[in-house]
Each structure stands twice: as structure tokens, then as C-alpha cells.
Design a protein around this motif. Sequence first.
Motif, PDB file in Angstrom:
ATOM      1  N   SER A 145     -53.024  54.754   0.473  1.00 18.27           N
ATOM      2  CA  SER A 145     -52.472  56.098   0.687  1.00 18.27           C
ATOM      3  C   SER A 145     -50.966  56.096   0.490  1.00 18.27           C
ATOM      4  CB  SER A 145     -52.814  56.593   2.100  1.00 18.27           C
ATOM      5  OG  SER A 145     -54.183  56.826   2.250  1.00 18.27           O
ATOM      6  N   GLN A 146     -50.294  55.174   1.142  1.00 12.33           N
ATOM      7  CA  GLN A 146     -48.831  55.164   1.132  1.00 12.33           C
ATOM      8  C   GLN A 146     -48.238  54.636  -0.163  1.00 12.33           C
ATOM      9  OE1 GLN A 146     -47.827  52.992   4.774  1.00 12.33           O
ATOM     10  NE2 GLN A 146     -47.115  54.901   5.651  1.00 12.33           N
ATOM     11  N   LYS A 186     -66.129  54.268   0.741  1.00 11.86           N
ATOM     12  CA  LYS A 186     -66.626  52.893   0.684  1.00 11.86           C
ATOM     13  C   LYS A 186     -65.793  51.985   1.586  1.00 11.86           C
ATOM     14  CE  LYS A 186     -68.230  49.320  -2.414  1.00 11.86           C
ATOM     15  NZ  LYS A 186     -68.608  48.966  -3.795  1.00 11.86           N
ATOM     16  N   LEU A 187     -64.475  52.171   1.587  1.00 16.81           N
ATOM     17  CA  LEU A 187     -63.622  51.352   2.443  1.00 16.81           C
ATOM     18  C   LEU A 187     -63.938  51.591   3.913  1.00 16.81           C
ATOM     19  CD1 LEU A 187     -60.105  51.458   0.736  1.00 16.81           C
ATOM     20  CD2 LEU A 187     -61.740  49.586   0.772  1.00 16.81           C
ATOM     21  N   ASN A 188     -64.226  52.832   4.269  1.00 11.55           N
ATOM     22  CA  ASN A 188     -64.600  53.129   5.654  1.00 11.55           C
ATOM     23  C   ASN A 188     -65.897  52.425   6.034  1.00 11.55           C
ATOM     24  OD1 ASN A 188     -62.765  54.807   7.167  1.00 11.55           O
ATOM     25  ND2 ASN A 188     -63.060  56.351   5.588  1.00 11.55           N
ATOM     26  N   GLN A 241     -59.998  50.142   7.160  1.00  3.80           N
ATOM     27  CA  GLN A 241     -59.121  51.294   7.288  1.00  3.80           C
ATOM     28  C   GLN A 241     -57.656  50.956   7.031  1.00  3.80           C
ATOM     29  OE1 GLN A 241     -61.505  50.514   9.457  1.00  3.80           O
ATOM     30  NE2 GLN A 241     -62.845  52.296   9.704  1.00  3.80           N
ATOM     31  N   ASP A 242     -57.254  49.730   7.352  1.00  3.52           N
ATOM     32  CA  ASP A 242     -55.859  49.373   7.090  1.00  3.52           C
ATOM     33  C   ASP A 242     -55.574  49.323   5.596  1.00  3.52           C
ATOM     34  OD1 ASP A 242     -57.585  47.186   6.979  1.00  3.52           O
ATOM     35  OD2 ASP A 242     -56.023  45.738   7.478  1.00  3.52           O
ATOM     36  N   ILE A 243     -56.579  48.964   4.803  1.00  4.59           N
ATOM     37  CA  ILE A 243     -56.399  48.965   3.351  1.00  4.59           C
ATOM     38  C   ILE A 243     -56.314  50.393   2.835  1.00  4.59           C
ATOM     39  CG2 ILE A 243     -57.290  48.121   1.150  1.00  4.59           C
ATOM     40  CD1 ILE A 243     -58.754  45.955   2.619  1.00  4.59           C
TER      41      ILE A 243
END
Length: 325
Positions: A208-209, A194-196, A201-203
Amino acid sequence: MKKFYIFTILLFFSFPIFAQLCKESKLNVIKGQFINGNNFEGKYIYCRLINPEEDKMSQIDLNLNIDGTINSYIYNGGGNPSIQTSNLGVISIFDQFGGMESPARITYLTSLDKKLIILGEINLDYSQGQVVSYSIQNINDKLDIMSSIFSEKIMHYFIDNTQLSYPDYFLLLLFNSFLEKNISKDWIKQFYKKLNLMQHQDIINIYSQNVFFKNTTLCNKDKNEKNAFGCEVNNTQLSLCYDYINSKLFYRFGSQSKLELQLVKIIDDEDKKKSVITFTNKDTDYLVDTNLGKEGVRIKRKEMHFKKFECNPSTIEPMILNSFN
């Protein structure tokens, strides 16, 4: 129309301080429903100050009727903060202190027992138009209680076809301990998808990190590195880490406590588009395949295929190198 003019005149005399202090002012109405089911309606007045200070260029006076209980809140911030209601049951105030390279702050409001409360604040730092770091402040002491209330909304609205605002995607950071314990790998994949689609992508990198893969990634966010790709290979972590300041891509293999192999290469925009990325160590090439369903590493020596290792499907982080500016 006549009623509107009368209301505006009455409002002017009801808020004389704004007439004295404001270079520009706007009246807006707001209504919706908070996460716990409390309905609210009211208004807020935006005031751009005549004599602004560095951290106080504007003021917002928010007055809400929450199921019969009157609440008020005053926000001081940048030149043009925006207020949005959300299907997640919050009111967000997004305040960017300048252009796309400037810091921003998101303040989240919700209700508890018909009282308006600050759920939390997230401060964002941007570089080249993308979020590169964040911090959380003013977390409410009722957050654990709110986590259980938010769980159903989180599971439902973030995956289904509900329109969410930009600040909504950062809201989950307030509940990262909940996400670590209650969110499945399948949900994470759907969340990334959904974010893609929303081109955030920065979110994805932030989650991820800092949330989903923070216990496995070999990337060092304190050294300007972003998660570009990752997975487990034979119970050992593989991470591709992008240093966006120096345009370096690191191949790291091992664990957070012991790094077994590190390789590095300088990359350009064309390299970011590749789905197979090659790292060289003397006479050995390591080809990292990020193609969907083929994720893994092929090792070649002197043009001869030596070994091939596949990623554990349940551990794969999305490939987002081509999204970094």
C-alpha cells in the motif's frame, strides 16, 4: 543405501574445506524451472562455520546444471538460511539473523541465457513479528528485461490457487515500476484478498505505502506510520494512519501537497477491532466507516447527523488496522 554412503564419502573428500571449517554441514538436492523456461537440477551444501563472524555465520555452496550448463554460487549469511524453489521461476534464500525481531535478507536467483544470476536482494526489518520496513539492494541490470518475462507469471500465480512461499510475496517489490503501470485495481483487490487469506497483513501495508497507493496515501512511513485505511472522497484523499510506536491513529484529509484536516486519537486493541472509528474535533464527530460496501465518512454535530460522504469505490485501500500488533 550403500550408494548413498559411497556418495557421502566421495563428497567429503571432494569438499575438504568444509570438513575443516564446518561445525555442521548438510547436503540437499534441488531442481525446478526458472522463469525463462530453463530447467535446473543440482545440489547445495550448507555449512555452519566453526569460527563465525557477525555477518558470516554460514556458507552455502550452490551448484546447478541449467540445461547442460554448469553454474555455481556461494552465499554467506546467518546461522540458518533456507533455500526454496518457486512457481514464479526463482530460487529464494531466506536468511533471518536471529529471532522475529531481527533483520532478515531474501536473495533471489534466476537464470538468463543459461547463466545463474542474482535478480535482487530485499532486506527486511521486523518489529513485534511484523515487517515494518525494507530496502532493495543489488538489483540486476537486466531487471527491465526480466520484468516483461515475469509479467505473465505475476498475473497468473499471485491470483490463482498456486501455493506460494513467504519470500514469493516480497518478490514483486523488485518490479514495483511494472506493477504501477500494468496492474489493474481489480487485480490489486484480488491480491489483497489472497494476502489476507495467507495472514500477511504487514505485507499488504508495504505494498500500500510503497507500490499501489504511494502517490496518494497521507501516511508517513518515515515516522513509524502504517496505512490502516484510505480512499478518495470527492476527489480528496482520506487516510487513517497508525503510529504503532505511540498507539496513535491519525485522521488525515487533503492531498500530499496540502493537508486540509488532521485529527488524532490514542487507540487500544479493542479500538482496532472496530469497523466504525470516531474522531472528535471540538463539537464535531467524524465517523469513518470501513465496512465493506459502506466505506465513507459521516459528520455529526451535537448528536445530529450533518453530512455523509462516500468513498470512491475504485480508490479504497483495505482496512487492516486490526492486523497490527
